[in-house]
Enzyme design. Structure first.
Site, PDB file in Angstrom:
ATOM      1  N   SER A 301      -6.217 -12.488  -1.255  1.00 27.16           N
ATOM      2  CA  SER A 301      -5.099 -12.252  -2.163  1.00 27.16           C
ATOM      3  C   SER A 301      -3.990 -11.474  -1.468  1.00 27.16           C
ATOM      4  CB  SER A 301      -5.588 -11.524  -3.421  1.00 27.16           C
ATOM      5  OG  SER A 301      -5.188 -10.176  -3.399  1.00 27.16           O
ATOM      6  N   LYS A 302      -2.767 -11.868  -1.799  1.00 27.53           N
ATOM      7  CA  LYS A 302      -1.594 -11.271  -1.166  1.00 27.53           C
ATOM      8  C   LYS A 302      -1.547  -9.765  -1.431  1.00 27.53           C
ATOM      9  CE  LYS A 302       3.419 -12.073  -1.201  1.00 27.53           C
ATOM     10  NZ  LYS A 302       4.480 -12.924  -1.733  1.00 27.53           N
ATOM     11  N   ARG A 303      -1.962  -9.406  -2.639  1.00 33.52           N
ATOM     12  CA  ARG A 303      -1.882  -8.004  -3.050  1.00 33.52           C
ATOM     13  C   ARG A 303      -2.965  -7.148  -2.391  1.00 33.52           C
ATOM     14  NH1 ARG A 303      -3.883  -5.616  -7.311  1.00 33.52           N
ATOM     15  NH2 ARG A 303      -4.761  -7.568  -8.062  1.00 33.52           N
ATOM     16  N   LYS A 304      -4.196  -7.704  -2.371  1.00 36.59           N
ATOM     17  CA  LYS A 304      -5.323  -6.874  -1.915  1.00 36.59           C
ATOM     18  C   LYS A 304      -5.584  -6.950  -0.410  1.00 36.59           C
ATOM     19  CE  LYS A 304      -8.053  -7.856  -6.002  1.00 36.59           C
ATOM     20  NZ  LYS A 304      -9.192  -8.695  -6.292  1.00 36.59           N
ATOM     21  N   LEU A 308      -3.873 -11.298   4.958  1.00 37.07           N
ATOM     22  CA  LEU A 308      -3.392 -12.620   4.567  1.00 37.07           C
ATOM     23  C   LEU A 308      -2.015 -12.893   5.188  1.00 37.07           C
ATOM     24  CD1 LEU A 308      -3.892 -15.162   2.912  1.00 37.07           C
ATOM     25  CD2 LEU A 308      -2.809 -14.052   0.967  1.00 37.07           C
TER      26      LEU A 308
END
Ligand code: GLU
Length: 550
Positions: A301-304, A308
């Site tokens: 995930s981009k956030r976590k 990435l």
């Protein structure tokens, strides 16, 4: 209904005919079997590992077969267009050895199949939408958002599939006069495909389509029955329509894209069929997954997950060859085996194939990347590593550029322990390498570890004094260690660790503790490669001054 009249009513300004585009973008003149692939990122400026993973497949398929790999900018959705995004895409991929032959660049298009930016291709999409309208295969739809919501609510209440299809496609059967009146009244409209498919009543078998996916094998899916939007109210195409028109006219042979597009494949199949075109070969890649702390597989995930972003690898200073090598291990299940048999072969000699790709989630693992990186860096000569680290530092860590002033010194440092029978694998990525070798530079030397508990403070001083007094920079390794052993025994430390283990009451500690004292005075660390070799690199003056000044 006079569809020709309808088409003229909707697209009066479209003068070109489909044949004109067919002639303008003829079949490519390429050798038999050459593949044409493309990357179609949206220009948000965020380019991630999934893009690289897909681009790698595209690049290998094209370049292994003498084909073409091109860049198309897919900017038809409302996502933010970031200034310079095309440059970011091209440069990020180039860094990892992935180069386009054709397509969009910051300085305009390269190639005969452009324009390569979707927002510049409006007339082309409209021309083909016009053709579909003319043939009664597409129609204008004036449904408002409220009306669509109302249709959906009714469908929910009746427990039937949501969407605009069959009897719910209220604008399918408008007369030319009604359409004209709507247009004159300024009502906005989209163009929808008039699907031939039918929803399947519960309990009955759906009509299936079959598509041979190069990664997943034969796919069987229910046919499309939705009247999907092909042109939005703005005249801009949806992904579905742009994909079909562009990949046909740009003569793409292989469409490599993420598994998230699988559910819309039936729409694309129907669009190709209605336009009378041959489908490309689809290659739906697996999602990139990782194991989380609890050992569960989940999507990156981009956030976590900072890993990435491709920037992560450049910031950390991973060598592109390591990333390429790693990507191939997750891309093709037979790559590691090949590498074992061909340890020194250039990576491009490996024959990449889509049928050796995983179709369930591809597991991305930073630890594995690090392991592979160690092996890859071991094969890169120190002089090349020097150049790599320097250009990384110029971009990401200019404050350490002084370590590149003495090329010979740094190359010897990088080669430390690498030429033995069992070479050390200490080097992983630039950030880590700089940290690992920092003690070679006086301004970066930090005392990180404490002196061993077995050695009291007064002994530390005595050991270092004795070491300095007997130090001869020209001693060979065994002579040097004999002297340490002598210092150890004279001060009540066992000459061999096993003697100390057997009779701990007879000694303060053993020779290892004594040499740790020297190690910490020299390097600030209790762990390091061979001390004698380090001293040879540090040189006599630096060695003596560190011992004297501890
Ligand atoms: N613009 C699409 C995306 O970013 C490309 C998908 C495709 O390759 O067809 O997901």
């Amino acid at each position: 209904m006079d569809y020709k009249k309808l088409a003229e009513l909707l697209f009066p300004e479209i003068a070109a005919a489909p044949e004109d585009y067919e002639a303008k973008y003829p079949a490519r003149d390429l050798p038999e079997g050459a593949k044409v692939t493309r990357l179609g990122p949206s220009p948000t400026g965020f380019i991630h590992l999934g893009n690289l993973y897909g681009a790698f497949v595209d690049e290998r398929l094209a370049h292994q077969s003498g084909g073409i790999f091109y860049l198309r900018i897919e900017d038809t959705d409302d996502k933010r267009y970031v200034e310079g995004a095309v440059d970011i895409i091209i440069n990020s991929l180039r860094f990892f050895g992935i180069n386009f032959d054709e397509g969009a660049t910051m300085d305009g298009d390269i190639g005969q199949y452009g324009n390569y930016t979707q927002s510049q291709r409006g007339e082309i999409y409209q021309c083909y939408a016009k053709k579909l309208v003319e043939e009664g295969k597409a129609y204008p739809c004036f449904l408002t958002e409220d009306e669509i919501a109302e249709i959906r609510a009714g469908q929910e209440a009746d427990k039937v599939n949501p969407g605009i299809y069959c009897e719910y496609a209220r604008c399918r059967d408008l007369t030319l006069e009604e359409i004209e009146a709507n247009i004159n009244a300024g009502k906005p409209y989209v163009i929808r495909l008039k699907s031939d498919g039918k929803p399947v009543p519960a309990g009955e078998e759906a009509k299936k389509i079959q598509v041979e996916d190069a990664i997943r094998g034969m796919l069987e899916m229910p046919e499309n029955y939705q009247d999907v939007v092909i042109l939005k109210t703005t005249g801009i195409p949806t992904y579905h329509f742009a994909h079909v028109v562009d990949d046909h006219l740009m003569r793409t042979t292989h469409v490599v894209r993420g598994a998230e597009w699988l559910p819309s494949l039936p729409i694309h199949v129907e669009l190709f069929e209605k336009l009378g075109w041959e489908q490309p070969i689809y290659c739906h890649t697996a999602q990139l997954m990782k194991l989380d702390e609890e050992g569960n597989k989940r999507k990156l995930s981009k956030r976590k997950d900072p890993e990435l972003s491709l920037d992560y690898y450049r910031n950390q200073g991973y060598h592109p060859a390591a990333v390429r090598e790693y990507l191939l291990t997750i891309l093709n299940s037979n790559f590691e085996e090949w590498r074992m048999v061909n340890p020194d072969a250039p990576i491009d000699e490996f024959e990449f194939t889509t049928d050796k790709m995983s179709n369930s989630g591809a597991l991305f693992d930073l630890n594995k990347l690090n392991d592979i990186s160690k092996d890859v860096l071991l094969k890169i000569p120190a002089s090349e590593l020097y150049d790599f680290l320097k250009s990384w530092a110029e971009e990401f860590k200019p404050e350490i550029l002084h370590i590149f002033e003495d090329r010979d010194y740094l190359e010897r440092i990088l080669d430390l322990g690498r030429n033995d029978n069992k070479p050390r694998k200490d080097l992983v990525y630039a950030q880590q390498i700089i940290e690992f070798i920092s003690y070679f530079f006086d301004d970066m030397l930090k005392i990180e570890d404490e002196m061993p508990a077995e050695v009291p403070a007064e002994d530390v001083k005595a050991i270092l004094d004795a070491y300095l007094a007997t130090y001869d920079h020209s001693d060979d390794q065994s002579m040097w260690f004999d002297k340490i052993r002598t210092i150890a025994t004279e001060m009540g430390y066992a000459a061999k660790p096993k003697d100390f283990k057997r009779h701990p009451e007879e000694y303060k500690g053993h020779v290892g503790h004594v040499s740790t004292v020297i190690r910490i005075a020299l390097m600030g660390r209790a762990q390091s490669p061979d001390v004698w070799e380090i001293q040879q690199i540090l040189g006599e003056e630096r060695t003596r001054s560190r011992i004297a000044n501890y």
